[in-house]
Design an enzyme around this catalytic site. Structure first.
Site, short mmCIF file in Angstrom:
data_model
loop_
_atom_site.label_atom_id
_atom_site.label_comp_id
_atom_site.label_asym_id
_atom_site.label_seq_id
_atom_site.Cartn_x
_atom_site.Cartn_y
_atom_site.Cartn_z
N LEU A 110 -3.55 -0.01 10.04
CA LEU A 110 -3.30 -0.92 11.16
C LEU A 110 -2.06 -1.78 10.90
O LEU A 110 -1.11 -1.75 11.66
CB LEU A 110 -4.56 -1.79 11.36
CG LEU A 110 -4.85 -2.24 12.78
CD1 LEU A 110 -4.86 -1.08 13.75
CD2 LEU A 110 -6.18 -2.97 12.82
N HIS A 111 -2.09 -2.54 9.83
CA HIS A 111 -0.94 -3.35 9.38
C HIS A 111 -0.46 -4.36 10.42
O HIS A 111 0.60 -4.97 10.26
CB HIS A 111 0.25 -2.47 8.95
CG HIS A 111 -0.10 -1.33 8.04
ND1 HIS A 111 -1.06 -1.44 7.06
CD2 HIS A 111 0.38 -0.06 7.96
CE1 HIS A 111 -1.15 -0.27 6.42
NE2 HIS A 111 -0.30 0.57 6.94
N CYS A 118 7.67 4.18 9.13
CA CYS A 118 7.18 2.81 9.06
C CYS A 118 8.16 2.01 8.21
O CYS A 118 8.65 2.49 7.19
CB CYS A 118 5.78 2.77 8.47
SG CYS A 118 4.60 3.72 9.44
N CYS A 164 -5.38 10.20 -4.59
CA CYS A 164 -4.65 10.01 -3.34
C CYS A 164 -3.64 11.15 -3.26
O CYS A 164 -2.77 11.28 -4.11
CB CYS A 164 -3.97 8.65 -3.44
SG CYS A 164 -2.87 8.29 -2.09
N GLY A 198 3.37 11.27 3.52
CA GLY A 198 3.20 12.05 4.74
C GLY A 198 2.11 11.53 5.66
O GLY A 198 1.29 10.71 5.27
N GLU A 199 2.12 12.02 6.88
CA GLU A 199 1.11 11.65 7.88
C GLU A 199 0.16 12.84 8.04
O GLU A 199 0.54 13.86 8.64
CB GLU A 199 1.81 11.29 9.21
CG GLU A 199 0.91 11.17 10.41
CD GLU A 199 -0.31 10.27 10.23
OE1 GLU A 199 -0.15 9.11 9.84
OE2 GLU A 199 -1.43 10.75 10.49
N GLU A 231 3.95 13.37 -4.67
CA GLU A 231 3.21 12.51 -5.58
C GLU A 231 1.71 12.59 -5.32
O GLU A 231 1.29 12.72 -4.19
CB GLU A 231 3.61 11.05 -5.36
CG GLU A 231 5.06 10.78 -5.61
CD GLU A 231 5.46 9.39 -5.16
OE1 GLU A 231 4.57 8.52 -5.05
OE2 GLU A 231 6.65 9.19 -4.93
N CYS A 253 8.21 11.87 5.45
CA CYS A 253 7.39 11.54 6.61
C CYS A 253 8.30 11.21 7.78
O CYS A 253 9.34 10.58 7.62
CB CYS A 253 6.48 10.35 6.32
SG CYS A 253 5.39 9.94 7.70
N CYS A 289 3.24 4.55 -1.89
CA CYS A 289 3.48 5.96 -1.63
C CYS A 289 4.97 6.25 -1.45
O CYS A 289 5.68 5.51 -0.80
CB CYS A 289 2.65 6.44 -0.45
SG CYS A 289 3.36 6.21 1.17
N CYS A 311 7.67 1.50 4.23
CA CYS A 311 7.17 2.63 3.44
C CYS A 311 8.30 3.49 2.89
O CYS A 311 9.19 3.90 3.64
CB CYS A 311 6.24 3.47 4.30
SG CYS A 311 5.69 4.98 3.49
N ASN A 324 4.02 -3.73 -1.63
CA ASN A 324 4.72 -3.37 -2.86
C ASN A 324 6.21 -3.30 -2.57
O ASN A 324 6.60 -2.61 -1.63
CB ASN A 324 4.29 -1.96 -3.28
CG ASN A 324 3.46 -1.98 -4.53
OD1 ASN A 324 3.79 -2.64 -5.51
ND2 ASN A 324 2.37 -1.24 -4.49
#
Ligand code: SAH
Ligand code: SF4
Length: 350
Positions: A218-219, A119, A108, A162-163, A87, A115, A336, A122, A293
């Site tokens: 960070l989250h 997380c 973006c 992805g990271e 995406e 990934c 994402c 995600c 989201n």
């Protein structure tokens, strides 16, 4: 599969093409005229066009679906040559002010299929990691989205699927091409790499010369909160992460951004806001707050509007430059990895 020609730097084209000036001609076709086939490169000898077509791949991406509208967020579902889906998202704002509208356009981009970091909030991590994107697949996201939308992109953020720092070499190479005057010519300060906190790679990034920007996802401002939602924190706890951030800001003489998804009853307390404010002040960092989201299969929720505004107010009252994303991307699966997941499930046999 043949290597993508948009993975090569100008000096690599120069060592492959004789006489040398052909390399600039080819780069001009690739990045300014945006050729979709080698046969379009009409000022090259036919023999060279045939040779390039035999050796290289040009055009690694196909548009599958576009969602959203011009004045909000547009999402592009893209298919790679091997059938994998990724995406890219087009956002009508600059990354520094996600909370507000502007006449700038930010893309973006994705850096991996899936990934590995898992997380807990995600969609990209839900089905694990499949593979790294090649540099040409990263660069061609910009070219494809500009072509499809008819718009000109001002900023690039590596915040898609992805990271990025786990695909370090390919991402740095893609950035070099996106930034180069012979390439896409986007200034380094308009390019932001986002990471979930890979400490060794943040240090490595600090030592390379490009003045690109860094955003840290960070989250959570403490190990207690971060451990709950980001497995990477067990490997690189917050003390080490902040140490790496300190190194980055010192080396680059640059401010960083903290990204912070607000999840109800997980990381939205006044204490977390206070702790985040303290850290942000220490780094003179900007904070982007992003209301969570909803992702199908996951049970988290976003805090109430009141709660979001209070969290923001605590940061601002402490003198922190903070924004709250109040976008409408929710209904088009803007976070994402969500669109890919949805589409794969629709396409999958029952
Ligand atoms: N892997 C890197 C690159 C960005 S991917 C990183 O984690 O920083 C992650 C970004 O997508 C997050 O920073 C967040 O901005 C967004 N994101 C992921 N899941 C989300 C969700 N459920 N709600 C809102 N944003 C989400
Ligand atoms: Fe990977 Fe970033 Fe999603 Fe975490 S937030 S799973 S690091 S893409």
């Amino acid at each position: 599969m043949k290597p993508g020609i948009r993975s090569l730097l100008l000096d690599e084209l120069q060592t492959r093409l004789q006489p040398r000036f052909r390399a600039r001609q080819v780069a001009d076709w690739l990045y300014r005229k945006r050729a979709r086939a080698f046969q379009e490169m009409t000022d090259l000898p036919q023999e060279l066009r045939d040779k390039l077509a035999a050796e290289f791949n040009l055009g690694s991406i196909e548009v599958v679906r576009v969602l959203g509208s011009r004045d909000t967020t547009r999402k592009f579902l893209l298919r790679l040559n091997d059938g994998n889906l990724i995406e890219s998202v087009l956002i009508p704002a600059s990354p520094a002010f996600y909370g507000s509208r502007s006449d700038r356009l930010t893309i973006c981009v994705s850096t991996q299929v899936g990934c590995a970091y898992g997380c807990k909030f995600c969609a990209s991590g839900l089905e694990g990691w499949k593979r790294n994107l090649r540099p040409d697949e990263i660069v061609e996201q910009l070219i494809t989205v500009e072509r499809e939308s008819g718009d000109r992109i001002d900023n690039v953020v590596f915040m898609g699927m992805g990271e990025p720092l786990a695909n370090y070499e390919n991402v740095i190479r893609a950035i070099a091409i996106i930034n180069a005057p012979w390439g896409l010519g986007i200034g380094a300060r308009h390019i932001t790499v986002s990471t979930s906190g890979l400490v060794p790679q943040i240090r490595k990034l600090a030592e390379q010369p490009l003045q690109i920007r860094l955003a840290v996802s960070l989250h959570g401002a403490t190990d207690e909160v971060r451990n709950q939602i980001m497995p990477v924190n067990r490997r690189y706890p917050v003390a080490e992460l902040f140490e790496a951030c300190r190194y980055y800001t010192a080396r680059k003489k640059q401010r960083i951004t903290f990204e912070y998804i607000l999840i109800a009853q997980v990381n939205d307390s006044d204490e977390q806001a206070g702790e985040l404010a303290r850290r942000a002040r220490e780094f003179e960092a900007k904070v982007n707050l992003i209301p969570y989201n909803t992702v199908n299969d996951l049970s988290w929720t976003r805090p109430s509007r009141n709660r979001q505004e209070r969290f923001l107010a605590i940061l601002r009252n402490a003198g922190v430059a903070a924004t709250l994303r109040r976008e409408k991307g929710h209904d088009i699966a803007a976070a994402c990895g969500q669109l890919r997941l949805q589409t794969e499930r629709q396409l999958a046999p029952p």
